[in-house]
Design a protein around this motif. Sequence first.
Motif, PDB file in Angstrom:
ATOM      1  N   ALA A   1       0.829  -1.205   0.000  1.00 14.58           N
ATOM      2  CA  ALA A   1       0.000   0.000   0.000  1.00 14.58           C
ATOM      3  C   ALA A   1       0.866   1.259   0.000  1.00 14.58           C
ATOM      4  O   ALA A   1       0.574   2.234  -0.715  1.00 14.58           O
ATOM      5  N   ALA A   2       1.925   1.251   0.772  1.00 13.88           N
ATOM      6  CA  ALA A   2       2.829   2.406   0.810  1.00 13.88           C
ATOM      7  C   ALA A   2       3.521   2.604  -0.533  1.00 13.88           C
ATOM      8  O   ALA A   2       3.715   3.743  -0.989  1.00 13.88           O
ATOM      9  N   THR A   3       3.882   1.516  -1.195  1.00 11.96           N
ATOM     10  CA  THR A   3       4.522   1.593  -2.511  1.00 11.96           C
ATOM     11  C   THR A   3       3.571   2.185  -3.538  1.00 11.96           C
ATOM     12  O   THR A   3       3.951   3.050  -4.340  1.00 11.96           O
ATOM     13  N   VAL A   4       2.319   1.744  -3.525  1.00  8.95           N
ATOM     14  CA  VAL A   4       1.322   2.281  -4.453  1.00  8.95           C
ATOM     15  C   VAL A   4       1.099   3.772  -4.176  1.00  8.95           C
ATOM     16  O   VAL A   4       1.044   4.584  -5.101  1.00  8.95           O
ATOM     17  N   ALA A   5       0.987   4.139  -2.912  1.00  8.18           N
ATOM     18  CA  ALA A   5       0.785   5.549  -2.557  1.00  8.18           C
ATOM     19  C   ALA A   5       1.966   6.405  -3.015  1.00  8.18           C
ATOM     20  O   ALA A   5       1.784   7.506  -3.553  1.00  8.18           O
ATOM     21  N   ALA A   6       3.165   5.897  -2.859  1.00  7.52           N
ATOM     22  CA  ALA A   6       4.357   6.634  -3.288  1.00  7.52           C
ATOM     23  C   ALA A   6       4.387   6.782  -4.804  1.00  7.52           C
ATOM     24  O   ALA A   6       4.750   7.840  -5.331  1.00  7.52           O
TER      25      ALA A   6
ATOM     26  N   VAL B   1       1.764   6.802  -6.842  1.00  6.27           N
ATOM     27  CA  VAL B   1       0.730   7.767  -7.219  1.00  6.27           C
ATOM     28  C   VAL B   1       1.217   9.189  -6.943  1.00  6.27           C
ATOM     29  O   VAL B   1       1.064  10.085  -7.777  1.00  6.27           O
ATOM     30  N   PHE B   2       1.818   9.419  -5.806  1.00  5.60           N
ATOM     31  CA  PHE B   2       2.345  10.738  -5.460  1.00  5.60           C
ATOM     32  C   PHE B   2       3.413  11.181  -6.466  1.00  5.60           C
ATOM     33  O   PHE B   2       3.402  12.308  -6.953  1.00  5.60           O
ATOM     34  N   ALA B   3       4.328  10.270  -6.791  1.00  8.69           N
ATOM     35  CA  ALA B   3       5.395  10.600  -7.745  1.00  8.69           C
ATOM     36  C   ALA B   3       4.813  10.905  -9.126  1.00  8.69           C
ATOM     37  O   ALA B   3       5.257  11.835  -9.802  1.00  8.69           O
ATOM     38  N   GLY B   4       3.808  10.131  -9.526  1.00  8.56           N
ATOM     39  CA  GLY B   4       3.164  10.372 -10.822  1.00  8.56           C
ATOM     40  C   GLY B   4       2.514  11.745 -10.879  1.00  8.56           C
ATOM     41  O   GLY B   4       2.626  12.455 -11.882  1.00  8.56           O
ATOM     42  N   ARG B   5       1.857  12.119  -9.820  1.00  5.86           N
ATOM     43  CA  ARG B   5       1.235  13.458  -9.775  1.00  5.86           C
ATOM     44  C   ARG B   5       2.288  14.552  -9.805  1.00  5.86           C
ATOM     45  O   ARG B   5       2.097  15.589 -10.436  1.00  5.86           O
TER      46      ARG B   5
END
Length: 112
Positions: A14-19, A21-25
């Motif tokens: 979950a933390a990897t996915v959140a990171a 998504v944040f990096a993509g934005r």
Amino acid sequence: MFDAQEVTNFVVAAATVAAAVFAGRQVRELVRQQRQAEQLETRAVSVMWQAKSAPHKPDGADGTRTIRATFDADVRIEKTMSATVAFDDMHGRSQVTTWPRSRSQQVAAAAH
């Protein structure tokens, strides 16, 4: 039910996915800012002129001069002057900027 390793794996995933998504934005925002900066560079082309001669006497049969401008107090030069600049931008694409901009271009530029 769930052991500690499964919970840990889930939290890490979950933390990897959140990171990601944040990096993509962040990357998308950076690209948007770069495009906006390029548009501003193109729209912000300025025009400056310098008279090559300053006639002080009539040079034609009808008494008109090489350079003729009205300097009445009621006439604003920027309302009667215009300029068109053709240039290649930093990517080698041909661009044309005109001044003064039309009212619709000014509104569109202010919206960005």
